[in-house]
Design a protein around this motif. Structure first.
Motif, PDB file in Angstrom:
ATOM      1  N   SER A   5       0.847  -1.189   0.000  1.00  0.00           N
ATOM      2  CA  SER A   5       0.000   0.000   0.000  1.00  0.00           C
ATOM      3  C   SER A   5       0.882   1.239   0.000  1.00  0.00           C
ATOM      4  CB  SER A   5      -0.907   0.021   1.244  1.00  0.00           C
ATOM      5  OG  SER A   5      -0.110   0.160   2.411  1.00  0.00           O
ATOM      6  N   ALA A   6       0.252   2.381  -0.225  1.00  0.00           N
ATOM      7  CA  ALA A   6       0.975   3.652  -0.132  1.00  0.00           C
ATOM      8  C   ALA A   6       1.460   3.880   1.294  1.00  0.00           C
ATOM      9  CB  ALA A   6       0.069   4.797  -0.576  1.00  0.00           C
ATOM     10  N   GLU A   7       0.659   3.420   2.282  1.00  0.00           N
ATOM     11  CA  GLU A   7       1.063   3.556   3.677  1.00  0.00           C
ATOM     12  C   GLU A   7       2.321   2.751   3.963  1.00  0.00           C
ATOM     13  OE1 GLU A   7      -1.964   2.880   2.664  1.00  0.00           O
ATOM     14  OE2 GLU A   7      -3.213   4.547   3.377  1.00  0.00           O
ATOM     15  N   GLY A   8       2.409   1.568   3.342  1.00  0.00           N
ATOM     16  CA  GLY A   8       3.589   0.752   3.535  1.00  0.00           C
ATOM     17  C   GLY A   8       4.841   1.433   3.010  1.00  0.00           C
ATOM     18  N   GLN A   9       4.708   2.087   1.878  1.00  0.00           N
ATOM     19  CA  GLN A   9       5.847   2.810   1.307  1.00  0.00           C
ATOM     20  C   GLN A   9       6.249   3.976   2.209  1.00  0.00           C
ATOM     21  OE1 GLN A   9       5.206   3.525  -2.800  1.00  0.00           O
ATOM     22  NE2 GLN A   9       7.355   3.986  -3.222  1.00  0.00           N
ATOM     23  N   GLU A  10       5.273   4.645   2.796  1.00  0.00           N
ATOM     24  CA  GLU A  10       5.572   5.744   3.722  1.00  0.00           C
ATOM     25  C   GLU A  10       6.251   5.218   4.985  1.00  0.00           C
ATOM     26  OE1 GLU A  10       1.843   7.619   4.431  1.00  0.00           O
ATOM     27  OE2 GLU A  10       1.643   8.374   2.372  1.00  0.00           O
ATOM     28  N   ARG A  11       5.815   4.063   5.463  1.00  0.00           N
ATOM     29  CA  ARG A  11       6.438   3.483   6.655  1.00  0.00           C
ATOM     30  C   ARG A  11       7.899   3.125   6.390  1.00  0.00           C
ATOM     31  NH1 ARG A  11       1.072  -0.067   7.432  1.00  0.00           N
ATOM     32  NH2 ARG A  11      -0.162   1.480   8.577  1.00  0.00           N
ATOM     33  N   TRP A  12       8.163   2.625   5.185  1.00  0.00           N
ATOM     34  CA  TRP A  12       9.547   2.318   4.817  1.00  0.00           C
ATOM     35  C   TRP A  12      10.399   3.598   4.856  1.00  0.00           C
ATOM     36  CZ3 TRP A  12      12.611  -1.844   3.757  1.00  0.00           C
ATOM     37  CH2 TRP A  12      13.813  -1.597   3.103  1.00  0.00           C
ATOM     38  N   ALA A  13       9.909   4.663   4.278  1.00  0.00           N
ATOM     39  CA  ALA A  13      10.656   5.925   4.258  1.00  0.00           C
ATOM     40  C   ALA A  13      10.893   6.433   5.679  1.00  0.00           C
ATOM     41  CB  ALA A  13       9.902   6.966   3.433  1.00  0.00           C
ATOM     42  N   ASP A  14       9.878   6.323   6.544  1.00  0.00           N
ATOM     43  CA  ASP A  14      10.026   6.753   7.932  1.00  0.00           C
ATOM     44  C   ASP A  14      11.089   5.919   8.649  1.00  0.00           C
ATOM     45  OD1 ASP A  14       8.039   8.627   7.566  1.00  0.00           O
ATOM     46  OD2 ASP A  14       6.453   7.395   8.466  1.00  0.00           O
ATOM     47  N   LEU A  15      11.119   4.620   8.361  1.00  0.00           N
ATOM     48  CA  LEU A  15      12.092   3.733   9.003  1.00  0.00           C
ATOM     49  C   LEU A  15      13.510   4.071   8.547  1.00  0.00           C
ATOM     50  CD1 LEU A  15      11.740   1.045  10.849  1.00  0.00           C
ATOM     51  CD2 LEU A  15      12.603  -0.101   8.801  1.00  0.00           C
ATOM     52  N   VAL A  16      13.678   4.319   7.271  1.00  0.00           N
ATOM     53  CA  VAL A  16      15.006   4.645   6.751  1.00  0.00           C
ATOM     54  C   VAL A  16      15.552   5.903   7.412  1.00  0.00           C
ATOM     55  CG1 VAL A  16      16.267   5.406   4.690  1.00  0.00           C
ATOM     56  CG2 VAL A  16      14.697   3.450   4.558  1.00  0.00           C
ATOM     57  N   ARG A  17      14.692   6.859   7.679  1.00  0.00           N
ATOM     58  CA  ARG A  17      15.135   8.121   8.281  1.00  0.00           C
ATOM     59  C   ARG A  17      15.721   7.920   9.677  1.00  0.00           C
ATOM     60  NH1 ARG A  17      11.008  10.650   5.050  1.00  0.00           N
ATOM     61  NH2 ARG A  17       9.329  10.052   6.483  1.00  0.00           N
ATOM     62  N   VAL A  18      15.309   6.866  10.386  1.00  0.00           N
ATOM     63  CA  VAL A  18      15.839   6.612  11.741  1.00  0.00           C
ATOM     64  C   VAL A  18      16.658   5.320  11.755  1.00  0.00           C
ATOM     65  CG1 VAL A  18      13.999   7.890  12.883  1.00  0.00           C
ATOM     66  CG2 VAL A  18      13.686   5.438  12.440  1.00  0.00           C
ATOM     67  N   ALA A  19      17.247   4.959  10.617  1.00  0.00           N
ATOM     68  CA  ALA A  19      17.890   3.649  10.454  1.00  0.00           C
ATOM     69  C   ALA A  19      18.921   3.345  11.537  1.00  0.00           C
ATOM     70  CB  ALA A  19      18.530   3.553   9.076  1.00  0.00           C
ATOM     71  N   SER A  20      19.665   4.325  11.981  1.00  0.00           N
ATOM     72  CA  SER A  20      20.727   4.061  12.951  1.00  0.00           C
ATOM     73  C   SER A  20      20.192   3.580  14.291  1.00  0.00           C
ATOM     74  CB  SER A  20      21.575   5.318  13.161  1.00  0.00           C
ATOM     75  OG  SER A  20      20.795   6.363  13.722  1.00  0.00           O
ATOM     76  N   ARG A  21      18.891   3.770  14.533  1.00  0.00           N
ATOM     77  CA  ARG A  21      18.288   3.318  15.790  1.00  0.00           C
ATOM     78  C   ARG A  21      17.309   2.158  15.578  1.00  0.00           C
ATOM     79  NH1 ARG A  21      15.199   7.430  18.744  1.00  0.00           N
ATOM     80  NH2 ARG A  21      15.372   5.875  20.407  1.00  0.00           N
ATOM     81  N   VAL A  22      17.303   1.594  14.375  1.00  0.00           N
ATOM     82  CA  VAL A  22      16.360   0.525  14.041  1.00  0.00           C
ATOM     83  C   VAL A  22      16.920  -0.835  14.431  1.00  0.00           C
ATOM     84  CG1 VAL A  22      15.327  -0.732  12.093  1.00  0.00           C
ATOM     85  CG2 VAL A  22      15.204   1.768  12.183  1.00  0.00           C
ATOM     86  N   VAL A  23      16.061  -1.684  14.988  1.00  0.00           N
ATOM     87  CA  VAL A  23      16.371  -3.093  15.210  1.00  0.00           C
ATOM     88  C   VAL A  23      15.681  -3.890  14.103  1.00  0.00           C
ATOM     89  CG1 VAL A  23      16.140  -5.081  16.749  1.00  0.00           C
ATOM     90  CG2 VAL A  23      16.624  -2.814  17.699  1.00  0.00           C
ATOM     91  N   VAL A  24      16.430  -4.779  13.473  1.00  0.00           N
ATOM     92  CA  VAL A  24      15.900  -5.632  12.411  1.00  0.00           C
ATOM     93  C   VAL A  24      15.762  -7.051  12.963  1.00  0.00           C
ATOM     94  CG1 VAL A  24      16.302  -6.605  10.122  1.00  0.00           C
ATOM     95  CG2 VAL A  24      16.922  -4.224  10.603  1.00  0.00           C
TER      96      VAL A  24
END
Length: 279
Positions: A5-24
């Motif tokens: 969805s478009a929301e999913g694409q927005e969530r990806w962009a939001d996650l990339v912006r805080v990547a250094s604090r993301v747990v995968v």
């Protein structure tokens, strides 16, 4: 990779912006390794180690969260060697085995594990009779120490046998105060009190995560998906990834991104690494 969805694409962009604090968080079977008839031969994708090393340098941490015993995953994935590379780079790798009951990390390089649940030994003694009555006496029974898994993949009609066994094994597990975790032509029985969702929450709290991505492939990952969705509701940037296949697509409707098996998962992780590096 395909956004749902478009929301999913927005969530990806939001996650990339805080990547250094993301747990995968990553499941193992069907996500990092292909599904095979013999689970003991389910080695990690040959490119996965290098991909994880590069990714871990860009995010807060990488965690493998699996229903398998931690020792088995460490060996099948060569993850202790991956951990060596990450330690040199100051990055963290975690392995949560048996749905979070077992734990290993690059910081504490030994497996911490509780005792087997009460009732499991009695369950195992009664299990052969249940298998015979369901005309599945040749199903492979895997003793995981803290759990028992019944695999129907090797049987002549694996899906039919799975459907016959699921309610019968469920009844037996209930009598011994154990939980049933169905997967791809496998029925796992274990104790309650711990699941992948709790492992997700533990990582977020301990690491003060600023975002979370989880990738899984079947119903065994559902509680992790639910935990990530709850974290999203609390305002944490999150992305849910389904490693889909022809035989399993239960998580597609809950996902932000759908990929095709381990190859697709690694493609997605490479993309996350590249976009995090350039952001």
């Amino acid at each position: 990779m395909e956004f749902t969805s478009a929301e999913g694409q927005e969530r990806w962009a939001d996650l990339v912006r805080v990547a250094s604090r993301v747990v995968v968080g990553l499941d193992f079977d069907g996500t990092l390794s292909p599904i095979v008839e013999d689970p003991e031969a389910a080695h990690i994708h040959p490119d996965a180690g290098a991909v994880i090393v590069e990714l871990a340098r860009q995010v807060r941490a990488v965690a493998v969260i699996t229903g398998r015993p931690a020792r088995q995953v460490l060996d099948l994935g060569g993850l202790e060697e991956v951990g060596d590379s990450l330690s040199e780079a100051g990055a963290d790798l975690f392995v949560f085995g048996q749905y979070g009951n077992e734990r290993w990390s690059t910081t504490h390089r030994r497996i911490v594990s509780p005792r087997p649940p009460r009732g499991l030994a009695s369950f195992e003694r009664e299990l052969p009779g249940v298998l015979r009555r369901a005309d599945a006496g040749d199903a492979w029974v895997e003793d995981k120490g803290l759990a028992v898994a019944v695999h129907t993949r090797r049987l002549a009609e694996p899906e039919a046998a799975f459907q016959r066994l699921l309610p019968a094994i469920g009844d037996l597990a209930k009598r011994h105060d154990l939980l049933v975790e169905p997967g791809r032509q496998v029925i796992e029985v274990r104790s309650g009190g711990m699941h992948k969702g709790l492992a997700v929450r533990a990582l977020v709290e301990e690491l003060d995560a600023g975002g979370f991505l989880f990738a899984g492939d079947d119903l065994g990952d559902l509680e992790a998906f639910e935990a990530v969705a709850e974290l999203r509701g609390d305002g944490l940037p999150t992305v849910l990834v389904c490693s889909a296949s022809e035989e399993e697509s239960a998580l597609v409707d809950r996902s932000d991104v759908v990929v095709k098996g381990p190859d697709g998962v690694l493609e997605l992780l490479r993309r996350l690494t590249a976009e995090a590096r350039s952001s």
